[in-house]
Design an enzyme around this catalytic site. Structure first.
Site, PDB file in Angstrom:
ATOM      1  N   SER A  43       0.834  -1.215   0.000  1.00  0.00           N
ATOM      2  CA  SER A  43       0.000   0.000   0.000  1.00  0.00           C
ATOM      3  C   SER A  43       0.859   1.252   0.000  1.00  0.00           C
ATOM      4  CB  SER A  43      -0.903   0.048   1.239  1.00  0.00           C
ATOM      5  OG  SER A  43      -1.781  -1.020   1.217  1.00  0.00           O
ATOM      6  N   SER A 110      -2.489 -11.360  -2.769  1.00  0.00           N
ATOM      7  CA  SER A 110      -2.561 -12.293  -3.917  1.00  0.00           C
ATOM      8  C   SER A 110      -1.521 -13.412  -3.759  1.00  0.00           C
ATOM      9  CB  SER A 110      -2.414 -11.560  -5.246  1.00  0.00           C
ATOM     10  OG  SER A 110      -1.452 -10.540  -5.237  1.00  0.00           O
TER      11      SER A 110
HETATM   12  N1  PPS Z   1      -5.944 -13.844   7.761  1.00  0.00           N
HETATM   13  C1  PPS Z   1      -5.456 -12.798   7.103  1.00  0.00           C
HETATM   14  N2  PPS Z   1      -4.414 -12.962   6.245  1.00  0.00           N
HETATM   15  C2  PPS Z   1      -3.923 -11.908   5.571  1.00  0.00           C
HETATM   16  N3  PPS Z   1      -4.386 -10.637   5.676  1.00  0.00           N
HETATM   17  C3  PPS Z   1      -5.431 -10.435   6.516  1.00  0.00           C
HETATM   18  C4  PPS Z   1      -5.996 -11.487   7.262  1.00  0.00           C
HETATM   19  N4  PPS Z   1      -7.017 -10.981   8.026  1.00  0.00           N
HETATM   20  C5  PPS Z   1      -7.075  -9.664   7.760  1.00  0.00           C
HETATM   21  N5  PPS Z   1      -6.139  -9.323   6.854  1.00  0.00           N
HETATM   22  C6  PPS Z   1      -6.036  -7.972   6.279  1.00  0.00           C
HETATM   23  O1  PPS Z   1      -6.520  -8.090   4.944  1.00  0.00           O
HETATM   24  C7  PPS Z   1      -5.570  -7.601   4.009  1.00  0.00           C
HETATM   25  C8  PPS Z   1      -5.296  -8.612   2.892  1.00  0.00           C
HETATM   26  O2  PPS Z   1      -6.361  -8.651   2.002  1.00  0.00           O
HETATM   27  P1  PPS Z   1      -6.122  -9.110   0.526  1.00  0.00           P
HETATM   28  O3  PPS Z   1      -7.425  -8.991  -0.168  1.00  0.00           O
HETATM   29  O4  PPS Z   1      -4.968  -8.373  -0.032  1.00  0.00           O
HETATM   30  O5  PPS Z   1      -5.720 -10.656   0.706  1.00  0.00           O
HETATM   31  S1  PPS Z   1      -5.648 -11.817  -0.394  1.00  0.00           S
HETATM   32  O6  PPS Z   1      -5.035 -11.253  -1.605  1.00  0.00           O
HETATM   33  O7  PPS Z   1      -7.015 -12.283  -0.664  1.00  0.00           O
HETATM   34  O8  PPS Z   1      -4.841 -12.892   0.219  1.00  0.00           O
HETATM   35  C9  PPS Z   1      -4.287  -7.386   4.765  1.00  0.00           C
HETATM   36  O9  PPS Z   1      -3.849  -6.132   4.282  1.00  0.00           O
HETATM   37  P2  PPS Z   1      -2.307  -5.803   4.005  1.00  0.00           P
HETATM   38  O10 PPS Z   1      -1.691  -5.783   5.361  1.00  0.00           O
HETATM   39  O11 PPS Z   1      -2.373  -4.451   3.367  1.00  0.00           O
HETATM   40  O12 PPS Z   1      -1.725  -6.832   3.101  1.00  0.00           O
HETATM   41  C10 PPS Z   1      -4.670  -7.368   6.227  1.00  0.00           C
HETATM   42  O13 PPS Z   1      -4.801  -6.043   6.677  1.00  0.00           O
HETATM   43  N1  ADP Z   2      11.535   0.713   2.469  1.00  0.00           N
HETATM   44  C1  ADP Z   2      10.223   0.621   2.760  1.00  0.00           C
HETATM   45  N2  ADP Z   2       9.327   0.404   1.752  1.00  0.00           N
HETATM   46  C2  ADP Z   2       8.000   0.308   2.035  1.00  0.00           C
HETATM   47  N3  ADP Z   2       7.469   0.404   3.283  1.00  0.00           N
HETATM   48  C3  ADP Z   2       8.328   0.628   4.321  1.00  0.00           C
HETATM   49  C4  ADP Z   2       9.724   0.713   4.095  1.00  0.00           C
HETATM   50  N4  ADP Z   2      10.322   0.901   5.281  1.00  0.00           N
HETATM   51  C5  ADP Z   2       9.357   0.926   6.210  1.00  0.00           C
HETATM   52  N5  ADP Z   2       8.140   0.758   5.643  1.00  0.00           N
HETATM   53  C6  ADP Z   2       6.864   0.763   6.401  1.00  0.00           C
HETATM   54  O1  ADP Z   2       6.294  -0.537   6.331  1.00  0.00           O
HETATM   55  C7  ADP Z   2       4.888  -0.454   6.456  1.00  0.00           C
HETATM   56  C8  ADP Z   2       4.258  -1.199   5.307  1.00  0.00           C
HETATM   57  O2  ADP Z   2       2.862  -1.203   5.495  1.00  0.00           O
HETATM   58  P1  ADP Z   2       1.846  -1.280   4.289  1.00  0.00           P
HETATM   59  O3  ADP Z   2       2.251  -0.376   3.187  1.00  0.00           O
HETATM   60  O4  ADP Z   2       0.470  -1.125   4.852  1.00  0.00           O
HETATM   61  O5  ADP Z   2       2.069  -2.791   3.779  1.00  0.00           O
HETATM   62  P2  ADP Z   2       1.062  -3.766   3.056  1.00  0.00           P
HETATM   63  O6  ADP Z   2       0.134  -2.927   2.219  1.00  0.00           O
HETATM   64  O7  ADP Z   2       1.942  -4.652   2.231  1.00  0.00           O
HETATM   65  O8  ADP Z   2       0.345  -4.499   4.143  1.00  0.00           O
HETATM   66  C9  ADP Z   2       4.532   1.028   6.446  1.00  0.00           C
HETATM   67  O9  ADP Z   2       4.330   1.463   7.775  1.00  0.00           O
HETATM   68  C10 ADP Z   2       5.789   1.677   5.844  1.00  0.00           C
HETATM   69  O10 ADP Z   2       6.003   3.004   6.268  1.00  0.00           O
END
Ligand code: PPS
Ligand code: ADP
Length: 204
Positions: A43, A110
């Site tokens: 993100s 994904s």
């Molecule tokens: N069990 C579990 N596993 C992984 N992630 C979880 C789960 N429960 C909630 N979350 C939150 O949902 C976000 C992932 O959703 P996605 O639609 O990207 O997942 S997937 O592609 O269908 O695997 C993921 O967001 P990101 O942290 O931005 O990746 C989490 O915030």
């Molecule tokens: N080099 C970097 N590149 C991307 N994110 C970083 C980095 N270093 C630290 N971060 C931190 O890691 C976290 C990543 O969270 P997020 O973007 O929500 O990940 P995701 O969407 O994969 O769950 C953020 O708080 C971001 O500021």
């Protein structure tokens, strides 16, 4: 694989073609498909790239996992079956956005290669750009921006990616970002540089 269950549905060709839409916008349409563990930086990087592209005058849109799961995919869980359906729908939505002439970004875990390949196969050659946000799980867990790893370790969340649910890292992603070694800004430069190198957006 077609999911169509209805008969008597006829495809209509549109008066304005995808090529005309691209020409109108002044850049090619494609999807930047970010994949990586929760907390890897999908993100953060997708938003930073989106901002940079917007400033460059590119017509963009960003689909983010957390947000889409509030609406379109609000009926889906984190079981393997529902994750497959989640990505199938996002693949189809991405195709519609690409046909509309936009340069879109998707930020979903994904986790399965076969689903990412399915999304790729919906598009023309060069329109699907897989971006691997490569961050070791230990680092993601240390960052834990939403406190989800803590909950997963304590058993409060089941089927958490990387802990008790599978993540298949891409083997041939077009763009490989290593967030331990590179800053957010360096990742943005790498993605934008790729788009310029491929002639998708104009060079600066
Ligand atoms: N069990 C579990 N596993 C992984 N992630 C979880 C789960 N429960 C909630 N979350 C939150 O949902 C976000 C992932 O959703 P996605 O639609 O990207 O997942 S997937 O592609 O269908 O695997 C993921 O967001 P990101 O942290 O931005 O990746 C989490 O915030
Ligand atoms: N080099 C970097 N590149 C991307 N994110 C970083 C980095 N270093 C630290 N971060 C931190 O890691 C976290 C990543 O969270 P997020 O973007 O929500 O990940 P995701 O969407 O994969 O769950 C953020 O708080 C971001 O500021």
């Amino acid at each position: 694989m077609s999911q169509q269950k209805t008969e008597n549905v006829v495809w209509h060709n549109q008066a304005v073609t995808a090529e005309q839409r691209e020409e109108h916008k002044g850049h090619k349409a494609c999807v930047l498909w970010y994949t990586g563990l929760s907390g890897s930086g999908k993100s953060t990087i997708a938003n930073a790239v989106d901002k940079r592209l917007f400033e460059l005058g590119v017509h963009t849109y960003l689909l983010d996992g957390d947000n889409v799961r509030h609406g379109l995919n609000g009926d889906l869980t984190f079981s393997d079956k529902d994750r497959v359906e989640n990505i199938r729908r996002i693949g189809e939505v991405s195709k519609l956005f690409v046909e509309s002439g936009l340069l879109i970004s998707t930020a979903f875990i994904s986790p399965f290669q076969s689903d990412r390949d399915m999304a790729r196969d919906l598009l023309n050659q060069g329109q699907f750009i897989e971006v691997f946000v490569d961050t070791p799980i230990e680092v993601c867990e240390q960052r834990d921006p939403k406190g989800l790893y803590k909950k997963a370790r304590s058993g409060e969340i089941k089927n958490f990616t990387g802990i008790d649910s599978t993540y298949e890292a891409p083997v041939n992603a077009e763009i490989h970002l290593q967030t331990v070694e590179q800053t957010i800004e360096q990742s943005v430069d790498q993605v934008v540089g790729y788009l310029q190198g491929e002639g998708i957006i104009k060079p600066l």
